[in-house]
Design a protein around this motif. Sequence first.
Motif, short mmCIF file in Angstrom:
data_model
loop_
_atom_site.label_atom_id
_atom_site.label_comp_id
_atom_site.label_asym_id
_atom_site.label_seq_id
_atom_site.Cartn_x
_atom_site.Cartn_y
_atom_site.Cartn_z
N GLU A 77 98.54 111.90 17.38
CA GLU A 77 98.60 111.83 15.93
C GLU A 77 99.22 110.50 15.49
N GLY A 78 100.21 110.06 16.24
CA GLY A 78 100.84 108.78 15.91
C GLY A 78 99.90 107.60 16.10
N ILE A 79 99.08 107.64 17.16
CA ILE A 79 98.12 106.56 17.39
C ILE A 79 97.08 106.51 16.28
N LEU A 80 96.58 107.66 15.89
CA LEU A 80 95.59 107.71 14.80
C LEU A 80 96.19 107.17 13.51
N ALA A 81 97.45 107.49 13.25
CA ALA A 81 98.11 107.00 12.04
C ALA A 81 98.27 105.48 12.10
N ARG A 82 98.62 104.95 13.25
CA ARG A 82 98.79 103.50 13.39
C ARG A 82 97.45 102.77 13.21
N LEU A 83 96.40 103.35 13.75
CA LEU A 83 95.08 102.76 13.60
C LEU A 83 94.66 102.74 12.14
N ALA A 84 94.96 103.82 11.42
CA ALA A 84 94.60 103.90 10.01
C ALA A 84 95.38 102.88 9.18
N VAL A 85 96.68 102.77 9.48
CA VAL A 85 97.53 101.83 8.75
C VAL A 85 97.10 100.38 9.01
N SER A 86 96.61 100.12 10.21
CA SER A 86 96.20 98.76 10.55
C SER A 86 94.88 98.35 9.90
N GLY A 87 94.25 99.31 9.19
CA GLY A 87 93.01 99.00 8.49
C GLY A 87 91.76 99.25 9.30
N CYS A 88 91.92 99.82 10.51
CA CYS A 88 90.76 100.12 11.35
C CYS A 88 90.11 101.42 10.90
N ASP A 89 88.86 101.35 10.62
CA ASP A 89 88.11 102.55 10.21
C ASP A 89 87.60 103.26 11.45
N ILE A 90 88.52 103.96 12.13
CA ILE A 90 88.18 104.61 13.39
C ILE A 90 87.99 106.09 13.18
N ASN A 91 86.91 106.60 13.73
CA ASN A 91 86.60 108.02 13.68
C ASN A 91 87.23 108.66 14.93
N GLY A 92 88.34 109.30 14.76
CA GLY A 92 89.03 109.84 15.93
C GLY A 92 89.72 111.16 15.66
N GLU A 93 89.98 111.90 16.73
CA GLU A 93 90.72 113.16 16.67
C GLU A 93 91.66 113.22 17.85
N ASN A 94 92.59 114.15 17.79
CA ASN A 94 93.54 114.30 18.89
C ASN A 94 93.69 115.75 19.29
N MET A 95 94.01 115.97 20.55
CA MET A 95 94.25 117.31 21.10
C MET A 95 95.64 117.34 21.72
N GLY A 96 96.33 118.45 21.52
CA GLY A 96 97.64 118.67 22.10
C GLY A 96 97.96 120.15 22.04
N THR A 97 99.19 120.50 22.33
CA THR A 97 99.60 121.90 22.30
C THR A 97 99.53 122.45 20.88
N LEU A 98 98.78 123.53 20.72
CA LEU A 98 98.60 124.14 19.40
C LEU A 98 99.50 125.35 19.18
N TYR A 99 99.94 125.97 20.28
CA TYR A 99 100.66 127.24 20.16
C TYR A 99 102.02 127.16 20.89
N PRO A 100 103.00 126.54 20.26
CA PRO A 100 104.31 126.40 20.93
C PRO A 100 105.01 127.73 21.15
N LEU A 101 104.60 128.77 20.43
CA LEU A 101 105.22 130.08 20.58
C LEU A 101 104.34 131.03 21.37
N ALA A 102 103.51 130.48 22.26
CA ALA A 102 102.55 131.30 23.00
C ALA A 102 103.22 132.28 23.94
N GLY A 103 104.48 132.04 24.30
CA GLY A 103 105.16 132.96 25.21
C GLY A 103 104.90 132.61 26.66
N GLN A 104 105.26 133.57 27.55
CA GLN A 104 105.15 133.27 28.97
C GLN A 104 103.71 133.46 29.45
N ALA A 105 103.29 132.55 30.31
CA ALA A 105 102.00 132.59 30.98
C ALA A 105 102.03 131.51 32.03
#
Length: 637
Positions: free
Chosen positions: A579-607
Motif C-alpha cells: 500500500e505504501g509503494i502504491l501511494a508513493r507511485l501515485a504521489v510521484s505522478g506515475c499513472d500506474i495501474n496496480g494493486e496489492n495483496m497482504g494479510t486480510l484477516y488479522p483475527l483469523a485465529g489459530q491455524a
Amino acid sequence: MVLDTDKEKWPVGSEVASLTLQEKEELASRLRQYIIKYTAKNGGHLSSNLGVVELTIALLSTYDFPLDAVIFDVGHQCYSWKILTGRADEFRQLRQENGLSGFPKTEESEYDSFNTGHSSTSLSAAAGLVRARKLRDESGKVVAVIGDGAISGGMAYEAINDICQEDDDIVVILNDNQMSIEHVVGGMSKHLEYLRVMPRYLSLKSRWLDRFNRVPILGRPIVKVIESFKRAGRKIIHSYRGYSSMFERLGFRYYGPIDGHDIGQMERYLRSARSIKGPVLLHVITQKGKGYSFAEASPSVYHGVAPFEIDLGLNNSHDSDLAVTWSQVYGSELAAMAENNSLICAISAAMTSGTGLLDFEARYPDRFFDVGIAEQHALTLAAGLAKGGMRPYVALYSTFLQRGIDQLLHDICLQNLPVTITLDRAGAVGGDGETHQGIYDLALTLALPNLEIFAPATQSDLRALLRKSQNMDGPVLIRYPKERVCKFSEIDFSQEADIDPYAVREIRSGEGLAIISLGTMVFPAIEAADYLSKKGINIGVYSLISAKPTNIHAIICIYKNYDRLLFIEDGIKESGWGEGILARLAVSGCDINGENMGTLYPLAGQAERSGLLSKSGLDAAGIISKAETLIENVKKE
C-alpha cells in the motif's frame, strides 16, 4: 494403569471441589495423559502445562469461579483449566483451525476472564479487574498466575508498584519453575533462588484470621491489632536473621515457597489467601514438564512442540525433512561472522534457542546477552552497545517487537545507530492465534527514520544481508518467517555471492501483469506463474528483498512493459508495504495501474501457516485467482 482419558467424564468447575484428595491426585494423572496425548497430536505448549496441573485443581477446589476470576499470564499454561471448565471434548481440536485456542479466550468460556498471549500483562489486568469490581460494588476475588520468567518483565514491576500503592485486593500466584521458555536469567531469578533455599517464614494461621473477621463489631479491630504485631515481629526476625522477600518490602503479604504439586498444601494456602484483604503473593514451586520423562529432562525443548510420537519424543520422532530453518541459518551465519569480527555481539530476549543463537552463546559467551523477557531493555541495551563501538544484533520474534517500538524509534533510529534487528516468525504464524502473528512489523516500522528493512527470499539472501549489515552505518531490520528455507536455483546464489540487496530481480518475464513479491512471497508467485503459463498466460514475476528503501525507479521501468502491477507481502495489507509503494507511485505522478495483496484477516485465529496464508489469498491458488481477475479486467478496459 493407563486410563481411557477420552471416555471418562470430566468434572467441571466447582465439581472438582467435591472430589476427595485421592480422587484429585488421580485426576492430575489423568489430566497429564490427556494433555500429552493431544499436544503430541496437534502440537502446542507442553512443559508449562504439565507443571501447573495440581495448581489448577487446587484453584478450582478453593475459589468460586467464574464469580472469582483468574488471569493466566501469557496464557499458554491454561490447558488443564480449559479441560476442567467444560472444554474437554473441544480440547481434542487444540490449536486447529476453528478449534480450541491454546490461550485463554473470553469468547470461549465465562471461566476465561481475560485474553492473554504476551508476557507480563496479568498483574496489570488483574489490578484493573479488582478496581472495576470495587467501583461497581461487585464481589469476587481476582487471582493472577504469573511465572518466574514473566514476573521479570518490566511491565510486571510497574504493576507491582501500583498494586501495592493502591493496596489492591489481589492474589498473585508466582509459578516458579526456574524456567520461562528457557532458563530464567537476571536478578529476579537470583532472588527467587534465595527464597527457595531460605527457611520458611513463620506465619499466623490464616484460618484464625478468617474466624476473627467473622466476629461482629470486635472482629476487624482484633485482626488489625494482630496484623500490626505480626508485621513488627517479622521486622525483628528479618533484621535479626537478615532475610526477607522483595515482595514483602514492596507491600505484598508473601507466603512460600509452597510445593506446587501437593494439592492439599496448595488448597490450604489458597483458602488462606482468599480471606486476606490486600495484595497477597503465593510463591509456588513447580516442575516444568512433570509427568513426561522427555519433558522433565529437557523442559525448554518441550516448551512449544510440533506434533510428535509420545513413545519416541521429539528428538527421535521420524522427520525426513532435512531442510534448515531461517533461525538456523541466522545463527550459523552470525556465529561465523563473529569469528572474524570481535565487535559483533548478540542479544536475546529469552528466546536463545528459538532464534538460533545457542551456538553463538556457546562460542562467544562474553559477547552474548540473554536479557530475559525484556524487549524494551534489549533494544536500548543494543543502542548503548552500538554507541560504545560494538555491532549488536538483536534477535526477536516479530510479535514481540511490538513491545519495544518506542525504544527502536527513540534510542536506535533517531540516533541512527548501527544496530541490526532480526525478526523471526515474521508474517503468518501457525498454531498460536492472533496474539502471535508477525504481520504488523512492516506497518509499524516502515515510517521510522534511518531504518533499512529487508525480507530475504532465500538463505543466501539472509547470509548476504547479515554480512552487509556489519558494515552499514545505521539501523537495519531483517524479517523472515517461521518455516523451512526454500531453495530456488534462479535466485538462490552461492553462499559467498555478493548480492545487490536493493535490486528488483526478474524471475519470470511476461506480459500484461507483473507480480512484484517481497521476500518469500516470491515462491507462491512463481508457482502461480508456472501454472498460468501452462494455460498460455505468461505473467512477470519479480523478487524484491528491500522493503525500505524500495527501488521505485526500477518498478517504474518494469511497468513500462506491463499493463498492471500486483504487489504481494506476508504482512498486514492495510498500511503495509504494498500500500505504501502504491501511494508513493501515485504521489510521484506515475499513472500506474496496480494493486496489492497482504494479510486480510488479522483475527483469523489459530491455524497452520499455510491455512492462514490461503485465507488471505497469499498462496499459489489465491494468487492465480487474483491474477486471472486482474488480467480479465485489463481486457475489459
